[in-house]
Design a protein around this motif. Structure first.
Motif, PDB file in Angstrom:
ATOM      1  N   SER A 148      72.338  35.543  36.572  1.00 35.67           N
ATOM      2  CA  SER A 148      71.141  35.780  35.761  1.00 35.67           C
ATOM      3  C   SER A 148      69.863  35.716  36.592  1.00 35.67           C
ATOM      4  O   SER A 148      68.892  36.430  36.318  1.00 35.67           O
ATOM      5  CB  SER A 148      71.057  34.749  34.626  1.00 35.67           C
ATOM      6  OG  SER A 148      72.158  34.868  33.760  1.00 35.67           O
ATOM      7  N   ALA A 149      69.866  34.836  37.614  1.00 34.18           N
ATOM      8  CA  ALA A 149      68.656  34.634  38.422  1.00 34.18           C
ATOM      9  C   ALA A 149      68.667  35.434  39.718  1.00 34.18           C
ATOM     10  O   ALA A 149      67.765  35.277  40.543  1.00 34.18           O
ATOM     11  CB  ALA A 149      68.500  33.155  38.744  1.00 34.18           C
ATOM     12  N   ALA A 150      69.654  36.297  39.879  1.00 31.32           N
ATOM     13  CA  ALA A 150      69.859  36.987  41.165  1.00 31.32           C
ATOM     14  C   ALA A 150      68.627  37.717  41.668  1.00 31.32           C
ATOM     15  O   ALA A 150      68.357  37.734  42.869  1.00 31.32           O
ATOM     16  CB  ALA A 150      71.029  37.948  41.044  1.00 31.32           C
ATOM     17  N   HIS A 151      67.855  38.312  40.788  1.00 30.51           N
ATOM     18  CA  HIS A 151      66.699  39.103  41.227  1.00 30.51           C
ATOM     19  C   HIS A 151      65.379  38.498  40.734  1.00 30.51           C
ATOM     20  O   HIS A 151      64.353  39.172  40.722  1.00 30.51           O
ATOM     21  CB  HIS A 151      66.841  40.536  40.721  1.00 30.51           C
ATOM     22  CG  HIS A 151      68.113  41.204  41.142  1.00 30.51           C
ATOM     23  ND1 HIS A 151      68.376  41.537  42.452  1.00 30.51           N
ATOM     24  CD2 HIS A 151      69.214  41.563  40.423  1.00 30.51           C
ATOM     25  CE1 HIS A 151      69.583  42.094  42.530  1.00 30.51           C
ATOM     26  NE2 HIS A 151      70.110  42.119  41.320  1.00 30.51           N
ATOM     27  N   GLU A 152      65.425  37.222  40.351  1.00 36.47           N
ATOM     28  CA  GLU A 152      64.244  36.596  39.752  1.00 36.47           C
ATOM     29  C   GLU A 152      63.552  35.577  40.653  1.00 36.47           C
ATOM     30  O   GLU A 152      62.438  35.149  40.371  1.00 36.47           O
ATOM     31  CB  GLU A 152      64.652  35.906  38.440  1.00 36.47           C
ATOM     32  CG  GLU A 152      65.294  36.829  37.421  1.00 36.47           C
ATOM     33  CD  GLU A 152      64.343  37.909  36.933  1.00 36.47           C
ATOM     34  OE1 GLU A 152      63.117  37.656  36.907  1.00 36.47           O
ATOM     35  OE2 GLU A 152      64.824  39.001  36.599  1.00 36.47           O
ATOM     36  N   GLY A 153      64.213  35.104  41.688  1.00 39.04           N
ATOM     37  CA  GLY A 153      63.591  34.140  42.583  1.00 39.04           C
ATOM     38  C   GLY A 153      63.912  32.698  42.232  1.00 39.04           C
ATOM     39  O   GLY A 153      64.554  32.404  41.219  1.00 39.04           O
ATOM     40  N   ASP A 154      63.435  31.783  43.078  1.00 38.13           N
ATOM     41  CA  ASP A 154      63.786  30.367  42.957  1.00 38.13           C
ATOM     42  C   ASP A 154      63.233  29.711  41.697  1.00 38.13           C
ATOM     43  O   ASP A 154      63.871  28.834  41.114  1.00 38.13           O
ATOM     44  CB  ASP A 154      63.305  29.592  44.183  1.00 38.13           C
ATOM     45  CG  ASP A 154      64.165  29.868  45.413  1.00 38.13           C
ATOM     46  OD1 ASP A 154      65.308  30.315  45.228  1.00 38.13           O
ATOM     47  OD2 ASP A 154      63.685  29.628  46.533  1.00 38.13           O
ATOM     48  N   GLU A 155      62.046  30.116  41.261  1.00 39.01           N
ATOM     49  CA  GLU A 155      61.463  29.511  40.059  1.00 39.01           C
ATOM     50  C   GLU A 155      62.342  29.777  38.842  1.00 39.01           C
ATOM     51  O   GLU A 155      62.578  28.892  38.013  1.00 39.01           O
ATOM     52  CB  GLU A 155      60.053  30.056  39.819  1.00 39.01           C
ATOM     53  CG  GLU A 155      59.002  29.496  40.758  1.00 39.01           C
ATOM     54  CD  GLU A 155      58.785  28.004  40.558  1.00 39.01           C
ATOM     55  OE1 GLU A 155      58.910  27.521  39.413  1.00 39.01           O
ATOM     56  OE2 GLU A 155      58.504  27.312  41.554  1.00 39.01           O
ATOM     57  N   ALA A 156      62.841  31.001  38.736  1.00 41.30           N
ATOM     58  CA  ALA A 156      63.717  31.350  37.616  1.00 41.30           C
ATOM     59  C   ALA A 156      65.028  30.578  37.705  1.00 41.30           C
ATOM     60  O   ALA A 156      65.561  30.121  36.683  1.00 41.30           O
ATOM     61  CB  ALA A 156      63.985  32.852  37.609  1.00 41.30           C
ATOM     62  N   LEU A 157      65.549  30.419  38.918  1.00 41.37           N
ATOM     63  CA  LEU A 157      66.795  29.676  39.097  1.00 41.37           C
ATOM     64  C   LEU A 157      66.617  28.227  38.658  1.00 41.37           C
ATOM     65  O   LEU A 157      67.465  27.677  37.931  1.00 41.37           O
ATOM     66  CB  LEU A 157      67.243  29.737  40.555  1.00 41.37           C
ATOM     67  CG  LEU A 157      68.499  28.929  40.903  1.00 41.37           C
ATOM     68  CD1 LEU A 157      69.697  29.419  40.097  1.00 41.37           C
ATOM     69  CD2 LEU A 157      68.791  29.015  42.399  1.00 41.37           C
ATOM     70  N   LEU A 158      65.521  27.600  39.073  1.00 39.50           N
ATOM     71  CA  LEU A 158      65.263  26.221  38.688  1.00 39.50           C
ATOM     72  C   LEU A 158      65.164  26.078  37.167  1.00 39.50           C
ATOM     73  O   LEU A 158      65.695  25.132  36.576  1.00 39.50           O
ATOM     74  CB  LEU A 158      63.975  25.723  39.347  1.00 39.50           C
ATOM     75  CG  LEU A 158      64.024  25.518  40.860  1.00 39.50           C
ATOM     76  CD1 LEU A 158      62.614  25.320  41.414  1.00 39.50           C
ATOM     77  CD2 LEU A 158      64.897  24.327  41.231  1.00 39.50           C
ATOM     78  N   ALA A 159      64.499  27.029  36.533  1.00 33.16           N
ATOM     79  CA  ALA A 159      64.337  26.985  35.079  1.00 33.16           C
ATOM     80  C   ALA A 159      65.682  27.135  34.373  1.00 33.16           C
ATOM     81  O   ALA A 159      65.973  26.420  33.398  1.00 33.16           O
ATOM     82  CB  ALA A 159      63.379  28.089  34.629  1.00 33.16           C
ATOM     83  N   LEU A 160      66.518  28.035  34.860  1.00 33.77           N
ATOM     84  CA  LEU A 160      67.837  28.241  34.255  1.00 33.77           C
ATOM     85  C   LEU A 160      68.740  27.026  34.473  1.00 33.77           C
ATOM     86  O   LEU A 160      69.525  26.663  33.591  1.00 33.77           O
ATOM     87  CB  LEU A 160      68.488  29.495  34.832  1.00 33.77           C
ATOM     88  CG  LEU A 160      67.927  30.824  34.335  1.00 33.77           C
ATOM     89  CD1 LEU A 160      68.486  31.985  35.159  1.00 33.77           C
ATOM     90  CD2 LEU A 160      68.258  31.030  32.855  1.00 33.77           C
ATOM     91  N   GLU A 161      68.645  26.431  35.645  1.00 33.74           N
ATOM     92  CA  GLU A 161      69.431  25.219  35.911  1.00 33.74           C
ATOM     93  C   GLU A 161      69.064  24.122  34.915  1.00 33.74           C
ATOM     94  O   GLU A 161      69.938  23.457  34.348  1.00 33.74           O
ATOM     95  CB  GLU A 161      69.194  24.752  37.351  1.00 33.74           C
ATOM     96  CG  GLU A 161      69.826  25.652  38.399  1.00 33.74           C
ATOM     97  CD  GLU A 161      69.391  25.318  39.821  1.00 33.74           C
ATOM     98  OE1 GLU A 161      69.986  25.862  40.762  1.00 33.74           O
ATOM     99  OE2 GLU A 161      68.436  24.515  39.993  1.00 33.74           O
ATOM    100  N   HIS A 162      67.757  23.937  34.709  1.00 34.31           N
ATOM    101  CA  HIS A 162      67.305  22.914  33.763  1.00 34.31           C
ATOM    102  C   HIS A 162      67.764  23.235  32.343  1.00 34.31           C
ATOM    103  O   HIS A 162      68.203  22.350  31.602  1.00 34.31           O
ATOM    104  CB  HIS A 162      65.781  22.803  33.798  1.00 34.31           C
ATOM    105  CG  HIS A 162      65.299  21.616  34.560  1.00 34.31           C
ATOM    106  ND1 HIS A 162      65.542  20.321  34.148  1.00 34.31           N
ATOM    107  CD2 HIS A 162      64.592  21.522  35.715  1.00 34.31           C
ATOM    108  CE1 HIS A 162      65.002  19.478  35.005  1.00 34.31           C
ATOM    109  NE2 HIS A 162      64.423  20.177  35.972  1.00 34.31           N
ATOM    110  N   LYS A 163      67.655  24.492  31.985  1.00 34.13           N
ATOM    111  CA  LYS A 163      68.003  24.904  30.619  1.00 34.13           C
ATOM    112  C   LYS A 163      69.477  24.676  30.311  1.00 34.13           C
ATOM    113  O   LYS A 163      69.823  24.173  29.239  1.00 34.13           O
ATOM    114  CB  LYS A 163      67.648  26.378  30.426  1.00 34.13           C
ATOM    115  CG  LYS A 163      68.000  26.916  29.045  1.00 34.13           C
ATOM    116  CD  LYS A 163      67.618  28.388  28.920  1.00 34.13           C
ATOM    117  CE  LYS A 163      68.000  28.925  27.541  1.00 34.13           C
ATOM    118  NZ  LYS A 163      67.631  30.370  27.398  1.00 34.13           N
ATOM    119  N   HIS A 164      70.350  25.030  31.255  1.00 34.66           N
ATOM    120  CA  HIS A 164      71.782  25.009  30.984  1.00 34.66           C
ATOM    121  C   HIS A 164      72.503  23.767  31.501  1.00 34.66           C
ATOM    122  O   HIS A 164      73.597  23.443  31.038  1.00 34.66           O
ATOM    123  CB  HIS A 164      72.437  26.252  31.581  1.00 34.66           C
ATOM    124  CG  HIS A 164      71.975  27.531  30.952  1.00 34.66           C
ATOM    125  ND1 HIS A 164      72.353  27.914  29.692  1.00 34.66           N
ATOM    126  CD2 HIS A 164      71.145  28.505  31.419  1.00 34.66           C
ATOM    127  CE1 HIS A 164      71.789  29.076  29.395  1.00 34.66           C
ATOM    128  NE2 HIS A 164      71.050  29.454  30.428  1.00 34.66           N
TER     129      HIS A 164
END
Length: 237
Positions: A161-177
């Motif tokens: 899901s975060a492959a093309h979104e950058g580190d900020e998106a990855l951090l947000a998804l990690e927190h969410k899930h």
């Protein structure tokens, strides 16, 4: 981090072994002799060689070459040696896994490149021991590996899901899930392994250097910036 005890119980977290584990055990003792440290290190030729290489770094300004593990231990200090052994052990034990979207070999390459860049930068200004900073760089993203090990299927979907979104998106998804992110988990693991507080905090903040609330701690700010620059180099690999 209360969650860490639960995560440790799964047995899936990256963990040190062999010489690194023995050095961590020595660190818990009140009085440790140089001979005890040397005896443990000599059981691992690769680590012994790495320590000799670091001891002979030109920036240390030594008048003669260091040829023995004993002298390397005296020059570098136990904290540097422990951190270096820990970094090499944890990463070398995790070269493959079950998280489909996690690039294990790429992670190793980036971690090593980050570590070497951090060591080179620290050798220039001599603000921190190069061996210690090498380990901070090597372990700066260990939380990513930990999440891939703990939640292979779920984390694979997060990475996709975060492959093309950058580190900020990855951090947000990690927190969410997952209710945590890889920076928090990296810091928690380094604390568990007994690394210095300044290194733990630098790893916690290095990806978000511009937004980090570091106060007036110039030494910490310098280390965070150093790791931030080193990770930029690492991400080129």
């Amino acid at each position: 981090m209360d969650q860490l005890s639960e995560l440790k119980a799964t047995g899936a977290l990256p963990s040190p072994s062999g010489v690194a584990l023995a050095l961590l055990d020595l660190a818990r003792k009140e009085d440790v002799s140089t001979k005890e440290i040397v005896d443990v290190i000599q059981a691992d030729p690769a680590l012994a060689g790495r320590l000799l290489e670091l001891s002979n770094t030109p920036t240390l300004g030594l008048s003669r070459p260091v040829a023995s593990v004993h002298d390397a231990v005296v020059i570098l200090g136990f904290s540097v040696i422990r951190a270096l052994a820990l970094g090499l052990s944890v990463l070398s034990n995790s070269l493959k896994g079950d998280c489909e979207k996690f690039d294990y070999s790429g992670f190793w390459s980036r971690s090593l490149a980050t570590a070497l860049a951090a060591q080179s930068l620290s050798a220039r200004d001599r603000a921190f021991p190069p061996g210690e900073v090498f380990s901070y760089g090597l372990l700066s993203e260990i939380g990513r590996l930990a999440l891939a090990s703990l939640y292979p299927e779920k984390y694979s979907k997060i990475l996709a899901s975060a492959a093309h979104e950058g580190d900020e998106a990855l951090l947000a998804l990690e927190h969410k899930h997952l209710s945590m992110d890889h920076l928090e988990l990296s810091a928690a693991l380094l604390k568990e392994w007994g690394l210095p507080e300044i290194g733990i905090e630098a790893v916690r903040h290095h990806e978000k250097y511009e937004d980090a609330e570091l106060g007036d701690n110039k030494r910490l700010r310098h280390l965070v910036h150093l790791l931030h620059m080193a990770s930029y180099v690492g991400n080129m690999f």
